[in-house]
Every structure is written in structure tokens, then in C-alpha cells.
Design a protein around this motif. Structure first.
Motif, PDB file in Angstrom:
ATOM      1  N   VAL A   1       0.837  -1.204   0.000  1.00 30.79           N
ATOM      2  CA  VAL A   1       0.000   0.000   0.000  1.00 30.79           C
ATOM      3  C   VAL A   1       0.870   1.252   0.000  1.00 30.79           C
ATOM      4  O   VAL A   1       0.606   2.205  -0.759  1.00 30.79           O
ATOM      5  N   GLU A   2       1.897   1.259   0.823  1.00 26.67           N
ATOM      6  CA  GLU A   2       2.748   2.447   0.893  1.00 26.67           C
ATOM      7  C   GLU A   2       3.452   2.702  -0.433  1.00 26.67           C
ATOM      8  O   GLU A   2       3.601   3.849  -0.863  1.00 26.67           O
ATOM      9  N   ASP A   3       3.895   1.642  -1.089  1.00 25.13           N
ATOM     10  CA  ASP A   3       4.531   1.812  -2.397  1.00 25.13           C
ATOM     11  C   ASP A   3       3.529   2.307  -3.430  1.00 25.13           C
ATOM     12  O   ASP A   3       3.893   3.037  -4.359  1.00 25.13           O
ATOM     13  N   ALA A   4       2.262   1.909  -3.288  1.00 21.36           N
ATOM     14  CA  ALA A   4       1.223   2.386  -4.207  1.00 21.36           C
ATOM     15  C   ALA A   4       1.050   3.892  -4.070  1.00 21.36           C
ATOM     16  O   ALA A   4       0.961   4.620  -5.074  1.00 21.36           O
ATOM     17  N   VAL A   5       1.015   4.365  -2.836  1.00 23.28           N
ATOM     18  CA  VAL A   5       0.880   5.807  -2.600  1.00 23.28           C
ATOM     19  C   VAL A   5       2.103   6.548  -3.139  1.00 23.28           C
ATOM     20  O   VAL A   5       1.983   7.582  -3.813  1.00 23.28           O
ATOM     21  N   ALA A   6       3.287   6.000  -2.877  1.00 19.92           N
ATOM     22  CA  ALA A   6       4.516   6.644  -3.352  1.00 19.92           C
ATOM     23  C   ALA A   6       4.574   6.666  -4.877  1.00 19.92           C
ATOM     24  O   ALA A   6       5.011   7.656  -5.479  1.00 19.92           O
ATOM     25  N   ALA A   7       4.113   5.593  -5.517  1.00 21.92           N
ATOM     26  CA  ALA A   7       4.108   5.542  -6.982  1.00 21.92           C
ATOM     27  C   ALA A   7       3.189   6.600  -7.550  1.00 21.92           C
ATOM     28  O   ALA A   7       3.523   7.276  -8.537  1.00 21.92           O
ATOM     29  N   ALA A   8       2.011   6.749  -6.950  1.00 22.24           N
ATOM     30  CA  ALA A   8       1.063   7.763  -7.414  1.00 22.24           C
ATOM     31  C   ALA A   8       1.669   9.161  -7.284  1.00 22.24           C
ATOM     32  O   ALA A   8       1.496  10.009  -8.174  1.00 22.24           O
ATOM     33  N   GLU A   9       2.378   9.397  -6.193  1.00 22.96           N
ATOM     34  CA  GLU A   9       3.003  10.699  -5.999  1.00 22.96           C
ATOM     35  C   GLU A   9       4.101  10.946  -7.032  1.00 22.96           C
ATOM     36  O   GLU A   9       4.268  12.058  -7.534  1.00 22.96           O
ATOM     37  N   ARG A  10       4.836   9.899  -7.364  1.00 22.41           N
ATOM     38  CA  ARG A  10       5.893  10.050  -8.376  1.00 22.41           C
ATOM     39  C   ARG A  10       5.306  10.330  -9.758  1.00 22.41           C
ATOM     40  O   ARG A  10       5.925  11.037 -10.574  1.00 22.41           O
ATOM     41  N   LEU A  11       4.147   9.750 -10.038  1.00 27.47           N
ATOM     42  CA  LEU A  11       3.500  10.035 -11.324  1.00 27.47           C
ATOM     43  C   LEU A  11       3.087  11.501 -11.416  1.00 27.47           C
ATOM     44  O   LEU A  11       2.934  12.049 -12.519  1.00 27.47           O
ATOM     45  N   ASN A  12       2.841  12.098 -10.244  1.00 27.42           N
ATOM     46  CA  ASN A  12       2.679  13.558 -10.134  1.00 27.42           C
ATOM     47  C   ASN A  12       1.490  14.094 -10.918  1.00 27.42           C
ATOM     48  O   ASN A  12       1.530  15.208 -11.443  1.00 27.42           O
ATOM     49  N   THR A  13       0.448  13.273 -11.033  1.00 27.71           N
ATOM     50  CA  THR A  13      -0.782  13.760 -11.651  1.00 27.71           C
ATOM     51  C   THR A  13      -1.934  12.872 -11.213  1.00 27.71           C
ATOM     52  O   THR A  13      -1.783  11.661 -11.103  1.00 27.71           O
ATOM     53  N   TYR A  14      -3.043  13.498 -10.933  1.00 27.72           N
ATOM     54  CA  TYR A  14      -4.256  12.759 -10.565  1.00 27.72           C
ATOM     55  C   TYR A  14      -5.341  13.124 -11.568  1.00 27.72           C
ATOM     56  O   TYR A  14      -5.302  14.212 -12.165  1.00 27.72           O
TER      57      TYR A  14
END
Length: 382
Positions: free
Chosen positions: A28-41
Motif C-alpha cells: 500500500v505504501e509503495d502504491a501511494v509513493a508511486a502515485a506521488e511520483r507520477l505527479n498527476t491525478y
């Protein structure tokens, strides 16, 4: 070898097919970090399992912020989808979609040609489209020698009635997809959906890829191989170098050669039984192979009897018989076994087996009679 979606997208990316940016993660933590690295929602949290129906099962979610990524990843990791446990999720930049299409290449063995299928009705299973509206699928057959040229691609896109705005992008992607299929030694490449964005770009939103294991020596597939999902039977067979596919029946099958193994499955069905597996021991007849094969089948709780169907060619009948007898001396077989032996030196092989016949080892002269006996024995032990 079936790839996960994220691996399929990596495979496509190596052939310059446009795919969504994303990362594969296991926590889960890596999922959140990956989303942040993608830098777009928004981003999409997608379960990685080799089975359809992920969306309906709740395995694909659109997340608008980090908190939603955390919530969805928590829900999806460890989820069971049709018997497959989700261990990996793919965090991907969400795409705006104007239209969804379907595209694939595979082999049409009957026509000895590559088959391309393209449809303006994407986003659903192609089997559903084929059943409800078969005219919606534009098919082409490609001679492997001639290949696929741009003129044929344009005719194909037109025949599929894709939006004219998608023509250039579709022609480009389909050409690259065919290259990936051929040069990548794939048995199947499929994009469903292939999307047209509101901006006019055409893009692979999903990836389904099956690679030809026999071509592995030409490629660096160790990373794909390491993530293959196998049950205990399949893993044991893989370690022993046996070609094995687990099924749900009660008659265990051992044969030499894929064609004979497939025929044996059919004959077991014809005899009123159900095969528990496909298992090809190949051209060798040594005891180690039979020990490995018999151990896998004997440890399968579904198996009630075992059918060994061997047609000797380069492999001689007496070698097969000696391999079977030695194997039986090394394992304590719990299920009755029926052997049908034919081909080169089959008479010699049958003579070797005769002194060992009994309740555990039985012999029949034809494939059908051997299948019938194995089915009978399985039924008696059900």
C-alpha cells in the motif's frame, strides 16, 4: 507464457507502442509513493491477475488523491479474483477516453497464417462481440512470408469502421503491434481497449500478451518467467522440465509428444471420463522423467487413475518399459496405472512389462481400450 498487464505494457513499450505511464507495486505504501511520483491525478489502481473480470470484481479503481490510492490499494492487494490472489497492483495515469476499440494478432493454425482482428466495439470481451455482432470484427489473414504493409493496414482500419480521427494513430499502432507479435515471438498480442483520446491520440489502455516459451532462448525473459503463476503441480512439472497443464478431471495423463497428449485427452473424454491434466514427457524415456511425472500425478488429489500413452519413434519401446519399471521401484504409487505402448520396439517393451502387471500396473493394446480401462478404474475409486 502469459504476462501480467504491466508486463504486457512493458513489452509493448519496447516496440514504441504508446501506453500509460505507471508503476507496479506490492504494498500500500509503495502504491501511494508511486502515485506521488507520477505527479498527476487521477490515477487508476489496477489489480494484476491473469484473469478477466477485474473491474466487476472491484479490482480496478479510479483514485483522485493519495488517500483514495491508499484506500483502494488496501482493498485490492490480497483480494481474490476468480481464485487468483492479487499480489501486485499497477498504478497508472488515468486516460481521457473518447472511443474504445479492440485489436489483436494471433495464429490461425487452420489457415497457416497470422490472424488480425480489429473492432470498433472495444472494452468488452471479444467473445461477446463475436457472438452478438460478428460483423463488427474486421479480420485479416497475413502470410508470414509477406508480412503486413501500410496499405493493408489502412484497408483494415477502414473495414473496422473506426472513427476517421483514429486512422493515422491506429495504422501506426497496429503496424507496431504486428512487429511486436512477430519479432517478440508472441502467440497472442491483444489491446482491449485500444482508445481514441479526445485529443485525437490513439493509445493502448490495456495489454494482454502470451509469449511462445519455445522462443525463450532468443530473449531475456527471466523477469517474466519469475512472476509466472503456477499451482504446486505446475511448479513441480516446471522444475522437472515437463510440459504440464493442470485440469479438473480424475484420469491422470502421461504421453510423449504434445499431439499424442492432446489426442489422449480427447479419447479419455470419448470413453466417458475426464482428464486431470496434460503432461508431455517429451522424447526421453528415462526413469527420472517417469518418476517426476508419476509423482506429480500421484500427489494430485483429483487423480484416481493414471494413463500412460506412449508411441515410440526415436524413443524405443523397451526403453520406455524399463523407465516405467524403474520408476515404480522408486516411488510408492497410490493409484492404478494403465499403459498403452506402441511404435518402435513396442513388442519388446510389452514383454518387459508383462511380469509386473497386476492391480497397480495394467496394460492395454489400443488407445481407446487403455482410456476405457483408466476411466473404469477412476470411477471405481471415486
Amino acid at each position: 507464457m502469459d504476462l501480467f498487464e504491466y508486463q504486457g505494457k512493458q513489452f509493448f513499450g519496447s516496440f514504441d507502442i504508446p501506453v500509460s505511464a505507471g508503476e507496479a507495486v506490492t504494498t500500500v505504501e509503495d502504491a501511494v509513493a508511486a502515485a506521488e511520483r507520477l505527479n498527476t491525478y487521477p490515477v487508476v489502481v489496477k489489480a494484476q491477475v491473469q484473469v478477466g473480470g477485474r473491474g466487476k470484481a472491484g479490482g480496478i479503481k479510479l483514485a483522485n488523491d493519495a488517500d483514495e490510492v491508499r484506500t483502494f490499494a488496501t482493498d485490492i492487494i490480497g483480494m481474490d479474483i476468480k481464485g487468483h490472489t492479487v499480489n501486485v497492483v499497477w498504478i497508472e495515469v488515468a486516460s481521457d477516453i473518447a472511443e474504445e476499440y479492440y485489436a489483436s494478432f494471433t495464429l490461425d493454425r487452420a489457415k497457416k497464417s497470422h490472424l488480425g482482428m480489429l473492432s470498433a466495439e472495444g472494452g468488452v470481451e471479444i467473445e461477446t462481440v463475436a457472438e452478438e455482432n460478428p460483423d463488427a470484427i474486421a479480420k485479416i489473414w497475413i502470410d508470414p512470408v509477406d508480412g503486413l504493409d501500410e496499405a493493408t493496414l489502412r484497408e483494415w482500419v477502414a473495414a473496422a469502421n473506426l472513427n476517421p480521427d483514429a486512422t493515422e494513430g491506429a495504422v501506426d499502432i497496429l503496424g507496431k503491434l504486428y512487429t511486436a507479435y512477430v519479432d517478440g515471438d508472441a502467440d497472442l498480442v491483444e489491446i482491449n481497449p485500444l482508445i481514441l483520446k479526445p485529443t485525437g491520440e490513439v493509445h493502448a489502455l490495456d495489454a494482454k500478451v502470451t509469449l511462445d516459451n519455445n522462443a525463450g532462448f532468443r530473449h531475456e525473459w527471466a523477469a517474466y518467467e519469475a512472476t509466472q503463476e503456477r499451482d504446486e503441480r505446475e511448479e513441480a512439472a516446471h522444475e522437472a522440465g515437463l510440459e504440464y497443464v493442470g485440469l479438473e478431471g480424475s484420469v491422470g495423463i502421461i504421453a510423449n509428444g504434445a499431439g499424442l497428449a492432446m489426442s489422449t485427452l480427447d479419447v479419455v473424454n470419448q470413453a466417458g471420463g475426464s482428464p486431470a491434466n496434460f503432461l508431455d514427457v517429451g522424447g526421453g524415456a528415462d526413469a527420472d522423467k517417469f518418476v517426476a511425472a508419476l509423482t506429480i500425478l500421484d500427489n494430485d488429489p483429483r487423480v484416481k487413475s493414471i494413463l500412460i500413452n506412449i508411441f515410440g519413434g526415436i524413443t524405443r519401446g523397451e526403453e520406455v518399459a524399463n523407465g516405467i519399471i524403474e520408476a515404480l521401484g522408486r516411488i510408492d504409487l497410490a493409484h492404478p496405472m494403465v499403459v498403452r505402448l506402441d511404435g518402435t520396439n513396442a513388442d519388446e517393451g510389452r514383454e518387459i512389462l508383462k511380469p509386473h502387471l497386476g492391480d497397480t500396473l495394467q496394460m492395454e493394446s489400443t488407445m481407446l481400450s487403455a482410456a476405457a480401462k483408466a476411466v473404469e478404474l477412476a470411477a471405481a475409486r471415486a
